[in-house]
Write an enzyme that holds these catalytic residues in place. Structure first.
Site, mmCIF file in Angstrom:
data_model
loop_
_atom_site.group_PDB
_atom_site.id
_atom_site.type_symbol
_atom_site.label_atom_id
_atom_site.label_comp_id
_atom_site.label_asym_id
_atom_site.label_seq_id
_atom_site.Cartn_x
_atom_site.Cartn_y
_atom_site.Cartn_z
ATOM 1 N N GLU A 20 0.825 -1.221 0.000
ATOM 2 C CA GLU A 20 0.000 0.000 0.000
ATOM 3 C C GLU A 20 0.853 1.262 0.000
ATOM 4 O O GLU A 20 0.536 2.247 0.662
ATOM 5 C CB GLU A 20 -0.974 0.010 1.193
ATOM 6 N N GLY A 21 1.941 1.234 -0.737
ATOM 7 C CA GLY A 21 2.863 2.362 -0.780
ATOM 8 C C GLY A 21 4.005 2.121 0.174
ATOM 9 O O GLY A 21 3.806 2.126 1.389
#
Length: 859
Positions: free
Chosen positions: A501-502
């Site tokens: 997620e990043g």
């Protein structure tokens, strides 16, 4: 007529002091320009300034106060800024990321003058009766039936667990009730993920992914009625398992670089179709999914949609049974046995209106959909699992510190153990405070993209630190894998949460401050948009108030630093008041330095990631500290929680102080670098916002974790707990309670030893003599024996005979295929799971091994 110098009779020192006080009052309060102009005229007349000087001042004031005249100057400033390329160029994908979501309390913290009453008035999220019943019922039952060691051995959840997930609609937490889902709030989603992850990380991931970024989330917000009617009921019941394919070998954190392609064409039936080709990796649940959410770049060479030839990133739903879809392989993410897989598509043909989320109208809108979904979702799943991990580390380490004895004392009484234990306890308090505070915003419909990025980065990083500290406290008990070890699997799998997620490095530097500086600043985004469109009126309305904003924060920063925050108010009285004042001090200094960096570096600040990282740390810890203050107030300002408040806030401000020191040492300000690196840096080190928590405060936090009961449970409320002495967690809690209750008996025996009524031996060996001498009763002796047996059991580690240890090993030559380095090679060997695992079988590296340790593995 000559003006009367009515200040002429005043002593020089009084006049000078008066001028300084007026200037400070104007600057500190952010007085409007007309007030400055009026004060200037009064001063000039009062001190008998020449008429020409007074007239010149009046003309200059008129230039800035009369809007049509000022706009001429604004136009010139705009032209100069464009020529110098002062502001960064924003791509269309960056613009959509900036526009995604909403601005919430982070705007207050960025302002330099936060409204503390507003910060305190935000909801501290709770659950409805229906949601609490689901958490206490189906979620508790789910956690009880999962044995994490068994999950790792079989490389999958059991068939019974998969069925439970479907029967109780765990994949439909966020699906609206109208479509057969639960329609639960973000708070319940977070609580379920936290509790499930605390029982087993694989279980937590399996629950979180279908309820996070994916088909259900995107359909609920952007799907057509027909798409919702068809897919959402199936997703809610688990009849359809979803996955979402975004990441590629060449597009990780830079998701805008995806190369997967879809081409629009007209079929023989006259309908519009898509021909899709993709190559994805790291896609959770892909190999066992029935529908694949797919992000790709859409091309329309014949302009059949009438929107141009290159429409940009688009999201579609692809049935995994479609011809050309390739599944079957899975990655091995550090051994954590959740389904994480590569997938490919080769000339996959789907009907456009059915496939593109939102139908033809959704073509080219995929990036916006993803950014808007992540703006909220990034604050739920990983912060929840990270919070649960920290709390579970706090429970386990606290219990072990009491149970484990060395030199005749519980190791928790040694200061070397207290230090990491205090950190874990403090982080547990911070993480839960920020989880609840953030969920309160999400429940209310906010989607604060910057806050959720802060949460993802900071909570997963604190999780990493807490587990490392927990490993140190447990020592040998933590490094031997087996069903008794409660920390090893968390330690092994930690990098997964840091990466997905990043990646955290990018999240910290680019999202928290890079995006935050533009989105949360009261004027920066308005100025950028005005420059891009050439709108002088809009630029004028933003630029000059921005200058006033900088001036106000400069005065506030100085005034609050000199008074250590006492010029700021507090929305509460009591022990939290001083921290609210320090928050105002921090915000003013941060806002001024942020403007200074943006003003001196311009577009280059985007590339100064060491600086933006430090700004991100300050911004993040202001938010986490605010959440702590809210928690302390929402839970009734309990005196027994005072140590947790003090530790958390002192730790938060110490992180902020370190970041400020780094900024002063590295900011380059034309003509004034020497001032920042010299006098200001020295003043900052002398007049510190805070040091790390004291040993005395840390002692209280560490001690609280070693006392079973209400406070310990309240500090760690999100996790699955057990008193079953056969459970990895229950064994520790069970032994802790018995040992704590038996401490009084041990104290009696020790006192008798000091009085020389008993020989100097370990108390447990003196039980018969202590009974005979009347030191303890027989009931107390039994209590002590039971506690010592539980203590001895809790500190044991697992050992395996060869048959058990090699039961899941694969003999050379039995692995039929392997994935290539980029995850592209796909073989024919299937794996276990809800679609293919038969009861009692384990899948690993292409070989299926039965639960019978004596059985031979078969390909």
């Amino acid at each position: 007529m000559e003006a009367l110098p009515f200040f002429a009779d005043a002593p020089l020192w009084a006049a000078a002091l008066g001028v300084l006080l007026v200037l400070f009052a104007l600057g500190f309060t952010g007085a409007p320009l007309w007030a400055w102009a009026a004060a200037g005229l009064v001063a000039l007349v009062g001190f008998g300034a020449p008429l020409w000087l007074t007239v010149a001042f009046g003309v200059l004031a008129a230039v800035f106060l009369i809007t049509p005249i000022r706009r001429v100057l604004s136009g010139a400033v705009m032209g100069l800024m464009k020529k110098l390329e002062f502001l960064p160029v924003i791509s269309s994908t960056e613009q959509e990321a900036i526009d995604a979501g909403t601005v919430w309390v982070e705007g207050e913290l960025f302002s330099g003058k936060p409204d503390a009453k507003r910060l305190l008035a935000q909801d501290y999220a709770g659950l409805t009766d229906e949601e609490q019943a689901f958490l206490d019922g189906p979620v508790e039952e789910l956690c009880q039936m999962v044995d994490d060691w068994d999950v790792w051995q079989r490389r999958d959840l059991s068939p019974e667990t998969w069925q439970k997930l479907k029967d109780d609609r765990f994949f439909g937490l966020i699906v609206p009730k109208a479509y057969g889902g639960h329609g639960f709030s973000p708070s319940l989603n977070s609580a379920v993920v936290a509790k499930a992850a605390s029982a087993s990380s694989t279980l937590g991931i399996t629950v979180m992914v279908p309820n996070s970024l994916g088909p259900a989330e995107l359909l609920a917000h952007f799907g057509t009625d027909a798409q919702k009617d068809y897919w959402l009921p199936k997703l809610a019941t688990g009849e359809v398992i979803p996955s979402f394919a975004l990441t590629e070998p060449g597009a990780g954190s830079d998701a805008g670089a995806i190369s997967s392609k879809g081409v629009v064409f007209t079929g023989d039936d006259g309908e519009l179709y898509l021909r899709l080709n993709w190559r994805k990796r790291y896609i959770t649940l892909a190999a066992i999914s029935n529908v694949l959410g797919l992000a790709f770049k859409l091309e329309d060479p014949e302009e059949l949609l009438g929107k141009g030839t290159d429409l940009g990133i688009t999201c579609a739903l692809v049935p995994t049974t479609a011809e050309g879809v390739v599944l079957g392989k899975r990655h091995d993410p550090l051994g954590v046995p959740f389904w994480n897989c590569p997938t490919e598509g080769h000339d996959v043909v789907v009907k456009l209106e059915d496939a593109i989320i939102g139908g033809a109208a959704g073509a080219g809108r995929g990036w916006r959909m993803l950014m808007q979904s992540l703006a909220a979702g990034r604050g739920i799943s990983l912060p929840a699992s990270g919070t649960a991990g920290i709390q579970q580390a706090a429970r386990v380490a606290g219990a072990h510190a009491l149970i484990r004895k060395q030199f005749g004392l519980s190791i928790g009484k040694f200061e070397g153990i207290e230090e990491p234990l205090a950190r874990i306890g403090g982080w547990a308090y911070i993480a839960e405070a920020s989880r609840r505070y953030t969920c309160g915003a999400l429940d209310g419909g906010a989607a604060p993209a910057v806050v959720t990025a802060m949460m993802k980065y900071n909570i997963t990083e604190l999780f990493r630190k807490a587990v490392n500290d927990g490993m140190d406290v447990l020592g040998g008990n933590a490094i031997s894998r087996g069903p008794r070890n409660p920390l090893a699997h968390a330690y092994i799998g930690l990098p997964v949460s840091i990466t997905v997620e990043g990646a955290n490095i990018l999240t910290r530097t680019l999202m928290v401050f890079g995006q935050g500086a533009i989105r949360c600043h009261p004027y920066a985004l308005k100025e950028m948009r005005a420059l891009m469109t050439g709108d002088v009126k809009a630029f004028d309305s933003a630029f000059w108030p921005h200058i006033g904003h900088v001036v106000r924060n400069a005065f506030r920063g100085v005034g609050l630093s000199l008074t250590r925050g006492w010029l700021a108010g507090s929305p509460v009285s009591g022990p939290a008041a001083r921290y609210w004042r320090k928050m105002a001090w921090t915000s003013a200094t941060f806002a001024f330095l942020a403007d200074l960096a943006m003003g001196t570096l311009g577009g280059d600040l985007k590339r100064k990631e060491k600086l933006t990282g430090r700004f991100a740390d300050i911004f993040s810890w202001m938010y986490l500290g605010t959440a702590v203050l809210k928690r302390f107030d929402a839970e009734g300002q309990r005196e027994e929680d005072r140590a947790f408040l003090d530790w958390s806030m002192q730790y938060a401000f110490a992180q902020i102080q370190d970041a400020f020191d780094g900024l002063f040492a590295n900011l380059q300000v034309p003509g004034a670098t020497w001032f920042f690196r010299g006098p200001l840096a020295a003043w900052s080190r002398f007049n510190r916002i805070s040091d790390l928590p004291s040993d005395a405060v840390g002692h209280k936090v560490a001690a609280a974790l070693q006392v079973p009961g209400e406070q310990r449970d309240r500090i760690t409320p999100t996790v699955f707990t057990s008193m079953d002495p056969e459970h990895a967690y229950g064994r520790f809690d069970h032994a802790m309670r018995l040992c704590y209750e038996a401490e009084g008996v041990v104290s009696k025996i020790k006192a008798a030893i000091k009085r020389r009524e008993l020989p100097r031996q370990h108390p447990a060996t003196l039980i018969p003599l202590a009974i005979e001498g009347g030191v303890i009763t027989r009931a107390e002796a039994e209590m002590l024996k039971t506690a010592e047996a539980a203590r001895a059991d809790a500190i044991q580690v697992d050992a395996f005979d060869n048959a058990d240890y090699f039961a899941s090993a694969v003999k050379p030559g039995e692995v039929t295929s392997a994935t290539s380095g980029d995850g592209s090679a796909v073989g024919e060997v299937g794996f276990g799971g809800p679609a293919s695992t038969e009861a009692g079988a384990t899948a690993w590296s292409g070989a299926v091994v039965t639960e019978d340790p004596a059985a031979e593995p078969t390909a």
